[in-house]
Design a protein around this motif. Structure first.
Motif, PDB file in Angstrom:
ATOM      1  N   ASN A 132      47.683 -65.109  -3.259  1.00 57.05           N
ATOM      2  CA  ASN A 132      46.314 -64.730  -2.877  1.00 57.05           C
ATOM      3  C   ASN A 132      45.502 -64.280  -4.092  1.00 57.05           C
ATOM      4  OD1 ASN A 132      46.644 -65.356  -0.207  1.00 57.05           O
ATOM      5  ND2 ASN A 132      46.959 -63.256   0.477  1.00 57.05           N
ATOM      6  N   ARG A 203      42.620 -60.342  -6.667  1.00 54.71           N
ATOM      7  CA  ARG A 203      43.232 -60.863  -5.439  1.00 54.71           C
ATOM      8  C   ARG A 203      42.154 -61.012  -4.357  1.00 54.71           C
ATOM      9  NH1 ARG A 203      49.089 -61.426  -6.299  1.00 54.71           N
ATOM     10  NH2 ARG A 203      49.387 -60.298  -8.257  1.00 54.71           N
ATOM     11  N   LEU A 206      43.124 -63.289   2.571  1.00 55.51           N
ATOM     12  CA  LEU A 206      42.984 -64.477   3.415  1.00 55.51           C
ATOM     13  C   LEU A 206      42.628 -64.035   4.825  1.00 55.51           C
ATOM     14  CD1 LEU A 206      43.413 -67.624   3.527  1.00 55.51           C
ATOM     15  CD2 LEU A 206      45.694 -67.111   4.411  1.00 55.51           C
TER      16      LEU A 206
END
Length: 319
Positions: A132, A203, A206
């Motif tokens: 991620n 990062r 999601l």
């Protein structure tokens, strides 16, 4: 690609059970003894159970036992063999590779179509997706001399017509109609036009509601942000084209409406995106748009433009 011996055994077991529909362990043992490359070893129950577990983990294929039918084994979820999933793609690729590996004497008579690996770009994207992590993409569009660099979050990758694509979200995009998630817009880019990928330290989260298969569900290929809305489309296929469409549907929504004298009408529900229109044009006179009328007129206009170019070029050639 050479398939290691253990994977060949997995493929053999899946294909054997699928071919026989249902089969006992004793029958599997007899076929194991006769299989090509077997060194005479017996097919033990321990090996069979180990194979079953590995097949479930790798391909998501469930090998079950029907105790009410002579303890015969069968594939409990055969539908997975027809899904557009990574597991099924992996199994199909390994199965074909195994067949070719066992018939190397015919290698000059078996012609294949190359599938790009995506080189290290695909590996970098998979790594970024797994962790991620945002990426810095350097991308050059067709028809431009300079590349553009921008930060993006990789959501998924897709293989379409022998090209890899990555779907990303980004804070700003040139796509006017792109859908959004987490305040960022979706965009899709071809790996063969990406000049550089750098993994960032930043990062991203999601969105748990994101479903890659559902995202492309109404699409023909990879075009998602051109503003097209899903509509019911009726296509009329002539001659052999009607049989091709029956065997290889253009979209999962495709259904047969009626068959006439030398033609078949098909119904689809999808977005009439540019890649879908390009496919319709590529089929020429064999595929006609019946509905909607707006799409039929657009295809007619493009075909007329092509016809005009041919007429002008041939006229000048005659002169």
């Amino acid at each position: 690609m050479t398939i290691p011996g253990l994977f060949k055994e997995y493929i053999w077991l899946i294909e054997t059970i699928n071919r026989y529909d249902k089969i006992t362990f004793a029958e599997l043992g007899e076929l194991w003894q006769r299989r090509s490359g077997n060194d005479g070893t017996e097919y033990s129950r321990t090996t069979f159970n180990r194979h079953r577990d590995a097949i479930l983990d790798m391909f998501g294929i469930i090998i079950d036992c029907d105790r009410h039918d002579g303890y015969r084994y069968f594939i409990a979820n055969k539908d997975v063999l027809n899904e557009d999933s990574v597991q099924n793609w992996l199994f199909s690729t390994m199965s074909v590779s195994n067949m070719l590996d066992e018939n190397m004497a015919l290698n000059s008579r078996i012609l294949l179509e190359s599938i790009p690996s995506g080189d290290d770009k695909l590996q970098q994207l998979i790594k970024a997706m797994r962790e991620n992590r945002r990426i810095m993409l350097t991308y050059r569009r067709y028809g431009t001399d300079t590349a553009t660099a921008f930060s993006a979050a990789p959501y998924c990758v897709k293989l379409f017509r022998r090209r890899w694509y990555v779907l990303v979200t980004m804070k700003s995009t040139h796509h006017k109609h792109g859908s959004k998630i987490n305040g960022e817009s979706f965009a899709i880019y071809s790996l063969d036009r990406i000049e550089k990928i750098e993994l960032e330290d930043t990062r991203f989260t999601l969105d748990p509601s994101f479903d890659a298969a559902k995202f492309f569900d109404e699409c023909f290929g990879v075009v998602v942000g051109d503003g097209s809305k899903p509509v019911r489309i009726v296509l009329r296929a002539y001659g052999l084209e009607q049989h091709y469409l029956r065997d290889l549907p253009l979209h999962h929504s495709q259904q047969v409406l009626k068959t006439g004298d030398g033609y078949t009408d098909f119904s689809l529900y999808l977005r009439p995106t540019t890649d879908f229109k390009a496919h319709l044009l590529s089929r020429g006179a064999w595929l006609q748009v019946i509905r909607p009328v707006t799409l039929a007129r657009e295809i007619q206009s493009w075909l007329q433009d092509a016809l005009n170019r041919y007429e002008n070029d041939l006229k000048n050639e005659n002169i």
